[in-house]
Design an enzyme around this catalytic site. Sequence first.
Site, short mmCIF file in Angstrom:
data_model
loop_
_atom_site.label_atom_id
_atom_site.label_comp_id
_atom_site.label_asym_id
_atom_site.label_seq_id
_atom_site.Cartn_x
_atom_site.Cartn_y
_atom_site.Cartn_z
N PRO A 10 166.20 31.20 -8.14
CA PRO A 10 166.91 31.18 -6.98
C PRO A 10 165.76 32.28 -6.13
CG PRO A 10 168.29 32.97 -7.90
CD PRO A 10 167.07 31.71 -9.22
N ASN A 11 166.36 31.31 -4.85
CA ASN A 11 165.32 32.15 -3.90
C ASN A 11 163.17 32.40 -3.24
OD1 ASN A 11 167.55 33.52 -2.47
ND2 ASN A 11 167.43 35.01 -3.94
N ARG A 18 159.63 35.80 2.53
CA ARG A 18 160.98 36.06 2.09
C ARG A 18 160.42 37.25 1.53
NH1 ARG A 18 162.69 35.86 -4.03
NH2 ARG A 18 164.17 37.44 -4.35
N TYR A 23 156.81 40.14 -2.22
CA TYR A 23 155.78 38.72 -2.97
C TYR A 23 154.87 37.85 -2.21
CZ TYR A 23 160.39 39.58 -4.75
OH TYR A 23 161.39 39.78 -5.69
N ASN A 75 160.12 31.29 -13.94
CA ASN A 75 160.73 32.20 -12.91
C ASN A 75 161.78 32.79 -13.24
OD1 ASN A 75 161.37 34.64 -11.09
ND2 ASN A 75 159.37 33.89 -10.17
N ALA A 78 166.45 35.77 -9.82
CA ALA A 78 167.27 37.01 -9.98
C ALA A 78 168.11 36.80 -11.57
CB ALA A 78 168.59 37.37 -8.74
N GLU A 99 158.49 33.21 -19.43
CA GLU A 99 158.96 33.99 -18.27
C GLU A 99 157.91 34.66 -17.53
OE1 GLU A 99 162.02 37.02 -19.77
OE2 GLU A 99 161.71 37.86 -17.69
N HIS A 101 156.92 36.83 -13.77
CA HIS A 101 158.10 37.24 -12.57
C HIS A 101 156.42 37.26 -11.88
CE1 HIS A 101 161.78 37.35 -13.96
NE2 HIS A 101 160.84 37.68 -15.03
N LEU A 102 157.17 37.36 -10.54
CA LEU A 102 155.42 37.82 -8.99
C LEU A 102 155.34 39.35 -9.42
CD1 LEU A 102 156.65 35.04 -6.70
CD2 LEU A 102 154.69 35.15 -7.46
N SER A 103 156.47 39.97 -9.17
CA SER A 103 156.73 41.38 -9.26
C SER A 103 156.50 42.23 -10.67
CB SER A 103 157.79 41.82 -7.88
OG SER A 103 158.30 41.35 -8.42
N ARG A 108 160.53 48.41 -10.73
CA ARG A 108 161.33 48.41 -8.98
C ARG A 108 162.59 49.00 -9.27
NH1 ARG A 108 161.59 41.97 -6.86
NH2 ARG A 108 162.24 42.80 -5.15
N ARG A 112 166.63 45.97 -12.60
CA ARG A 112 165.32 44.57 -12.47
C ARG A 112 164.74 45.00 -13.84
NH1 ARG A 112 165.61 41.91 -7.53
NH2 ARG A 112 165.42 42.66 -5.78
C1 DQA Z 1 161.28 37.95 -8.96
C2 DQA Z 1 162.46 39.24 -9.38
C3 DQA Z 1 163.83 39.31 -9.49
O1 DQA Z 1 163.76 40.35 -9.70
C4 DQA Z 1 163.98 38.78 -8.34
O2 DQA Z 1 165.33 38.91 -8.73
C5 DQA Z 1 163.63 37.68 -7.43
C6 DQA Z 1 161.79 37.50 -8.05
C7 DQA Z 1 159.97 38.20 -9.25
O3 DQA Z 1 158.93 37.15 -9.03
O4 DQA Z 1 159.76 38.88 -9.54
O5 DQA Z 1 163.76 36.60 -6.93
O6 DQA Z 1 161.73 36.91 -10.42
#
Ligand code: DQA
Length: 145
Positions: A10-11, A18, A23, A75, A78, A99, A101-103, A108, A112
């Site tokens: 999502p997102n 965003r 990001y 990825n 959330a 798995e 994640h960008l961040s 964080r 998370r």
């Molecule tokens: C994320 C990290 C998640 O905590 C967050 O909800 C995202 C992006 C990342 O790629 O850093 O939507 O997965």
Amino acid sequence: MSKVLVIHGPNLNLLGQREKDIYGDTTLEDINACLNEVATDADLEIETFQSNHEGDIVDKIGQAKKEGFAAILINPAAYTHTSVAIRDAVAAVELPTVEVHLSNIHAREEFRHKSLIAPVAYGQISGFGVDSYVLGLEAIIGLIA
Ligand code: DQA
């Protein structure tokens, strides 16, 4: 030719607009183009899938083996931190899953820090921006070789 399923949660469709401080400017299309290049060089096919809906992601993972995928790069965004259903789908499908994640989720907010997916994934790569995806795909290339 091996096929890898790339799932964006999502997102992530909003990347590029965003929370740019976290990001960056890279869009989802940029990420997919980059992954396609890596895949082509490795003689691999990828299919990319983005959804904001948990059940759609669960369905996609559940069908992945039947659809001929050799591995999954995900990825979960959330849903990483909340989704028992996605965790169970990854465990059920029995395909090597990486798995990403960008961040750096561990640097964080506390909510998370926990990934429900990581214990059933082959591994997790977090904090390298677009390179998290590239490193994840390279790991998969090694795994399915
Ligand atoms: C994320 C990290 C998640 O905590 C967050 O909800 C995202 C992006 C990342 O790629 O850093 O939507 O997965």
